[in-house]
Design a protein around this motif. Structure first.
Motif, PDB file in Angstrom:
ATOM      1  N   CYS A 145       0.836  -1.193   0.000  1.00 48.07           N
ATOM      2  CA  CYS A 145       0.000   0.000   0.000  1.00 48.07           C
ATOM      3  C   CYS A 145       0.876   1.251   0.000  1.00 48.07           C
ATOM      4  CB  CYS A 145      -0.898  -0.005   1.241  1.00 48.07           C
ATOM      5  SG  CYS A 145      -1.881   1.499   1.394  1.00 48.07           S
TER       6      CYS A 145
ATOM      7  N   CYS B 272      -0.366   3.358   3.595  1.00 49.28           N
ATOM      8  CA  CYS B 272       0.041   2.932   4.943  1.00 49.28           C
ATOM      9  C   CYS B 272       1.234   1.982   4.924  1.00 49.28           C
ATOM     10  CB  CYS B 272      -1.143   2.312   5.697  1.00 49.28           C
ATOM     11  SG  CYS B 272      -1.585   0.650   5.144  1.00 49.28           S
TER      12      CYS B 272
ATOM     13  N   CYS C 198      -6.248  -1.875  -0.306  1.00 44.40           N
ATOM     14  CA  CYS C 198      -5.508  -2.222   0.909  1.00 44.40           C
ATOM     15  C   CYS C 198      -6.474  -2.736   1.976  1.00 44.40           C
ATOM     16  CB  CYS C 198      -4.754  -0.996   1.430  1.00 44.40           C
ATOM     17  SG  CYS C 198      -3.966  -1.283   3.020  1.00 44.40           S
TER      18      CYS C 198
ATOM     19  N   CYS D 138      -6.133  -0.100   5.212  1.00 41.00           N
ATOM     20  CA  CYS D 138      -6.631   1.283   5.236  1.00 41.00           C
ATOM     21  C   CYS D 138      -7.652   1.566   4.125  1.00 41.00           C
ATOM     22  CB  CYS D 138      -5.464   2.277   5.158  1.00 41.00           C
ATOM     23  SG  CYS D 138      -4.730   2.402   3.528  1.00 41.00           S
TER      24      CYS D 138
HETATM   25 ZN   LIG Z   1      -3.046   0.834   3.338  1.00 40.27          ZN
END
Ligand SMILES: [Zn+2]
Ligand SMILES: Nc1nc2c(ncn2[C@@H]2O[C@H](COP(=O)(O)OP(=O)(O)O)[C@@H](O)[C@H]2O)c(=O)[nH]1
Ligand SMILES: [Mg+2]
Lengths: 115, 223
Positions: A72, A75, A88, A91
């Motif tokens: 990702c 994050c 993701c 998140c």
């Molecule tokens: Zn993420």
């Protein structure tokens, strides 16, 4: 049917290593999910290309499929991507780099030699 | 177990595609050096790949373009390109369902690439196998047509994951075919959220202009 092309490449890796060996009993392969390799098609292609060659009479093709991996960009988490869903799981963001899933490797082979 | 035989395990850990990937990397650095943008065009047979190129060429300038045509057999598509005055090489794969990096490097040798800014490679029509082989291209344009149905991205994800741009062709057929543009875009946004989507039809060749602009933006010539 890229399986024929794969089988041909596979054999070109194996042939030079076979001198003196009597039989190839097992070949282990590893493919990423993004390579869309079908085991039965690969087996058919392999046995067609090796027909009549005693060294490959009972060769078992063992295939490991590696999942698509993502990282990702928001994050920085790393995870397996399921069902090609580019999101993701931590998140929810969709800006993801694909870091795995394109493998196409011959891992090892098992041969039998006359003593 | 057979006592008279000796089993031996040979560790190989080798990329089956090493030959192809090495050659693809060589192609890629050749294109970088020559400042050529190499574009791999993929999609189903009949999706409209050649028609799309025919529409696109006038907007990029025929003298800036070279084309490699990949087909199992025949030279119909390279004739279509030559009749537009574009430098073209035809590759016949004789049964193979994809192009590979070696075929491309051989084709490049046959082309006069002086002044070429864009090299278009029309891959063999197939939604699976071309994803397996890197050609050394800079971008992949997927041609998807309305009659193929809205579910193709869901059924052949690796192809659509690999694309840098998607062109939906034959949108003049939307009134006659049950094709939900919304579902099509939903599938795409799930598996390749950043993929730019363009809609074109040969009935209105000017629909290709936004695609031509987006390709020009990727061009490598110094600005
Ligand atoms: Zn993420
Ligand atoms: N109605 C319509 N037909 C199209 C369009 N684009 C291509 N075609 C037709 O679809 C067929 C296949 O096109 P072609 O470009 O040869 O496909 P390719 O095999 O992907 O290169 C041809 O008969 C084209 O005339 C379009 O936008 N609308
Ligand atoms: Mg064509």
């Amino acid at each position: 049917m890229h399986e024929t092309g794969i089988a041909r490449r596979l054999l070109s890796v194996i042939y030079p290593m076979l001198d003196g060996k009597k039989q190839v009993t097992r070949i282990k392969l590893r493919f990423g999910e993004l390579k869309m390799v079908q085991k039965d098609l690969l087996e058919t292609a392999f046995s067609t290309l090796t027909r009549g060659d005693k060294r490959f009479k009972d060769t078992i093709l063992e295939i490991e499929i590696k999942p698509v991996r993502g990282k990702c960009n928001t994050c920085q988490s790393e995870f397996d991507i399921k069902n090609f869903e580019m999101r993701c799981p931590f998140c929810g963001e969709t800006s993801i780099d694909i870091t795995g899933g394109y493998e196409s490797e011959i891992v090892e082979m098992e041969v039998v030699e006359d003593v | 177990m057979c006592d008279e035989h000796k089993h031996e395990i040979i560790t190989l850990e080798e990329n089956i595609l090493k030959d192809n990937d090495t050659r693809a990397a060589e192609n890629r650095s050749f294109f970088r050096e020559k400042e050529i943008l190499a574009v791999n065009i993929t999609g189903s047979p009949g999706s409209g790949k050649t028609t799309f190129l025919e529409m696109l060429i006038p907007h990029l300038g025929k003298d800036n373009i070279a084309v490699i045509e990949g087909d199992l057999e025949g030279d119909i598509d390279s004739h279509r390109m030559e009749s537009l005055g574009v430098r073209t090489v035809q590759i016949n794969t004789k049964g193979a369902c994809h192009l590979n990096a070696h075929l491309i490097s051989r084709a490049i040798e046959k082309l006069d690439l002086n002044g070429t800014k864009y090299l278009f490679i029309e891959n063999v029509g197939n939604l699976i196998c071309p994803t397996f082989f890197d050609l050394g291209e800079d971008m992949r344009i997927i041609i998807s047509s309305v009659p193929e149905g809205e579910d193709k991205p869901a059924k052949y994800p690796p192809m659509f994951v690999s694309g840098s741009m998607l062109v939906l062709t034959k949108i003049d057929l939307l009134p006659y075919i049950d094709f939900s543009s919304e579902k099509f875009r939903d599938h795409l946004s799930r598996i390749n959220p950043k993929l730019p989507v363009f809609e074109v039809t040969s009935k209105k060749p000017e629909t290709v202009i936004p695609v031509a602009k987006a390709i020009k933006k990727q061009s490598k010539e110094p600005r």
